[in-house]
Scaffold this active site. Structure first.
Site, PDB file in Angstrom:
ATOM      1  N   GLN A 102      50.357  -2.045 -21.108  1.00  0.00           N
ATOM      2  CA  GLN A 102      48.943  -2.411 -21.195  1.00  0.00           C
ATOM      3  C   GLN A 102      48.089  -1.140 -21.261  1.00  0.00           C
ATOM      4  O   GLN A 102      46.887  -1.207 -21.435  1.00  0.00           O
ATOM      5  CB  GLN A 102      48.539  -3.223 -19.964  1.00  0.00           C
ATOM      6  CG  GLN A 102      49.271  -4.552 -19.860  1.00  0.00           C
ATOM      7  CD  GLN A 102      49.168  -5.123 -18.450  1.00  0.00           C
ATOM      8  OE1 GLN A 102      48.199  -5.778 -18.116  1.00  0.00           O
ATOM      9  NE2 GLN A 102      50.169  -4.863 -17.639  1.00  0.00           N
ATOM     10  N   ASP A 105      46.981   5.096 -22.907  1.00  0.00           N
ATOM     11  CA  ASP A 105      46.981   6.552 -22.763  1.00  0.00           C
ATOM     12  C   ASP A 105      48.054   7.280 -23.573  1.00  0.00           C
ATOM     13  O   ASP A 105      48.067   8.507 -23.635  1.00  0.00           O
ATOM     14  CB  ASP A 105      47.097   6.935 -21.269  1.00  0.00           C
ATOM     15  CG  ASP A 105      48.306   6.290 -20.574  1.00  0.00           C
ATOM     16  OD1 ASP A 105      49.350   6.104 -21.221  1.00  0.00           O
ATOM     17  OD2 ASP A 105      48.194   5.979 -19.364  1.00  0.00           O
ATOM     18  N   HIS A 120      47.441  -3.422 -25.460  1.00  0.00           N
ATOM     19  CA  HIS A 120      45.978  -3.311 -25.473  1.00  0.00           C
ATOM     20  C   HIS A 120      45.487  -2.186 -26.383  1.00  0.00           C
ATOM     21  O   HIS A 120      44.397  -1.659 -26.196  1.00  0.00           O
ATOM     22  CB  HIS A 120      45.448  -3.106 -24.039  1.00  0.00           C
ATOM     23  CG  HIS A 120      45.595  -4.331 -23.182  1.00  0.00           C
ATOM     24  ND1 HIS A 120      45.595  -4.304 -21.807  1.00  0.00           N
ATOM     25  CD2 HIS A 120      45.740  -5.638 -23.521  1.00  0.00           C
ATOM     26  CE1 HIS A 120      45.743  -5.545 -21.332  1.00  0.00           C
ATOM     27  NE2 HIS A 120      45.837  -6.362 -22.349  1.00  0.00           N
ATOM     28  N   CYS A 151      30.499   6.377 -43.686  1.00  0.00           N
ATOM     29  CA  CYS A 151      29.806   5.203 -44.251  1.00  0.00           C
ATOM     30  C   CYS A 151      28.593   4.815 -43.389  1.00  0.00           C
ATOM     31  O   CYS A 151      27.834   3.924 -43.744  1.00  0.00           O
ATOM     32  CB  CYS A 151      30.763   4.023 -44.383  1.00  0.00           C
ATOM     33  SG  CYS A 151      30.978   3.075 -42.866  1.00  0.00           S
ATOM     34  N   GLY A 188      53.733  -1.212 -12.019  1.00  0.00           N
ATOM     35  CA  GLY A 188      52.345  -0.758 -11.891  1.00  0.00           C
ATOM     36  C   GLY A 188      51.300  -1.606 -12.564  1.00  0.00           C
ATOM     37  O   GLY A 188      50.326  -1.083 -13.086  1.00  0.00           O
ATOM     38  N   ASN A 214      55.929  -1.678  -7.441  1.00  0.00           N
ATOM     39  CA  ASN A 214      54.504  -1.630  -7.117  1.00  0.00           C
ATOM     40  C   ASN A 214      54.371  -1.409  -5.613  1.00  0.00           C
ATOM     41  O   ASN A 214      55.160  -1.954  -4.847  1.00  0.00           O
ATOM     42  CB  ASN A 214      53.856  -2.987  -7.508  1.00  0.00           C
ATOM     43  CG  ASN A 214      52.351  -2.906  -7.683  1.00  0.00           C
ATOM     44  OD1 ASN A 214      51.655  -2.379  -6.826  1.00  0.00           O
ATOM     45  ND2 ASN A 214      51.855  -3.449  -8.785  1.00  0.00           N
ATOM     46  N   PRO A 215      53.395  -0.627  -5.181  1.00  0.00           N
ATOM     47  CA  PRO A 215      53.209  -0.496  -3.724  1.00  0.00           C
ATOM     48  C   PRO A 215      52.621  -1.757  -3.106  1.00  0.00           C
ATOM     49  O   PRO A 215      52.684  -1.937  -1.889  1.00  0.00           O
ATOM     50  CB  PRO A 215      52.219   0.665  -3.583  1.00  0.00           C
ATOM     51  CG  PRO A 215      51.938   1.173  -4.943  1.00  0.00           C
ATOM     52  CD  PRO A 215      52.484   0.224  -5.950  1.00  0.00           C
ATOM     53  N   ALA A 233      55.521   4.368  -8.537  1.00  0.00           N
ATOM     54  CA  ALA A 233      56.409   4.310  -9.697  1.00  0.00           C
ATOM     55  C   ALA A 233      57.289   5.562  -9.848  1.00  0.00           C
ATOM     56  O   ALA A 233      58.493   5.453 -10.088  1.00  0.00           O
ATOM     57  CB  ALA A 233      55.583   4.090 -10.958  1.00  0.00           C
TER      58      ALA A 233
END
Ligand code: APR
Length: 248
Positions: A102, A105, A120, A151, A188, A214-215, A233
């Site tokens: 997702q 970056d 995403h 343009c 995560g 995941n924490p 992670a």
């Protein structure tokens, strides 16, 4: 955590088709804040005011000046962390086939993963809202905000804003790999945003073992995940890789 690392290494080594679904949590150690929770981006910015496509159309200058420039500054400095590198090693070992992320970056590709479904979209590219011409974010002229195409149209990052559709092709492929995998690592993500949050459910219904990293617990933890490795992670991936390499 130790028992679950051992169990996950065993499940992964027995599997034929391992897929990972990742979210903002995997990039936290790279200096990129998550969206929700303490220190999250949505604590600072109201997503409906800055990350909704209608907000962008209404006032692109405001969205560019606040959210997009902030993200650009953060992404420009970010490098893959141990968790990204761990997933790249898993692909190198022939274990991990595909990542559905997702995140926008680009850090999975920088770490070396070759089949990354950017659910995403990604921040590395911009598209003109008028003529659809693309420009890499690195080469974008930002001396004027919002940046404009020749343009006259306004550039928008190729990220999926709230109110925009997921690319049908990426959705189709994500569902396909989710139905085909026998282990899905869910790393995560708060699993609050649809349709991404339904990807592990598809995997589970098709018979895969779903392992969350995941924490914190998420809405998947109770019904969908077979088990959770509670932790950050990078630390979990380091330990998992060590166990896999030792057992292999
Ligand atoms: N390691 C693993 N997980 C972590 C870490 C870490 N070091 N730090 C935080 N987390 C977890 C949090 O507990 C949380 O469950 O990562 C998750 C981050 O959740 P979100 O910020 O909601 O990110 P994500 O699930 O990717 O968001 C989905 O929401 O706003 C949209 O488009 C945006 O793609 C994003 C989507």
């Amino acid at each position: 955590m130790k028992d679950f690392i051992y169990k996950a290494a065993k499940d992964i080594l027995t599997a034929k088709y391992v897929v990972a679904l990742t979210g903002a949590g995997i990039s936290v150690a790279s200096g990129i804040p998550p969206f929700r929770g303490k220190g999250g981006l949505w604590e600072k910015f109201d997503p409906m005011e800055y990350a909704h496509i209608d907000a962008f159309r209404r006032d692109p200058e405001k969205v560019w000046n606040v959210l997009i420039m902030e993200m650009k500054g953060i992404f420009d400095k970010a490098k893959p962390n141990d968790a990204h590198k761990g997933l790249a090693k898993l692909e190198g070992l022939g274990i991990l086939k595909t990542i559905i992320t997702q995140n926008v970056d680009g850090l999975h590709q920088l770490a070396g993963n070759t089949d990354v479904i950017e659910f995403h979209g990604n921040f590395a590219w911009q598209r003109c809202m008028a003529c659809e011409k693309r420009c890499s974010t690195a080469n974008l002229d930002i001396s004027q905000i919002p940046p404009r195409c020749e343009c006259g149209g306004i550039y928008k990052p190729e990220c999926v804003f709230f109110g925009e559709m997921i690319s049908p092709h990426l959705l189709w492929r994500s569902k396909k790999v989710a139905s085909a995998c026998d282990v899905m690592l869910v790393i995560g993500t708060s699993a609050l945003i649809q349709p991404a949050a339904s990807i592990p459910v598809i995997a589970k219904e098709a018979g895969a073992i779903v392992i969350e990293v995941n924490p914190e617990k998420t809405p998947l933890s109770h019904d969908t995940s077979d088990y959770m490795i509670k932790g950050k992670a990078g630390e979990v991936l380091n330990r998992l890789l060590a166990e896999i390499e030792q057992t292999k």
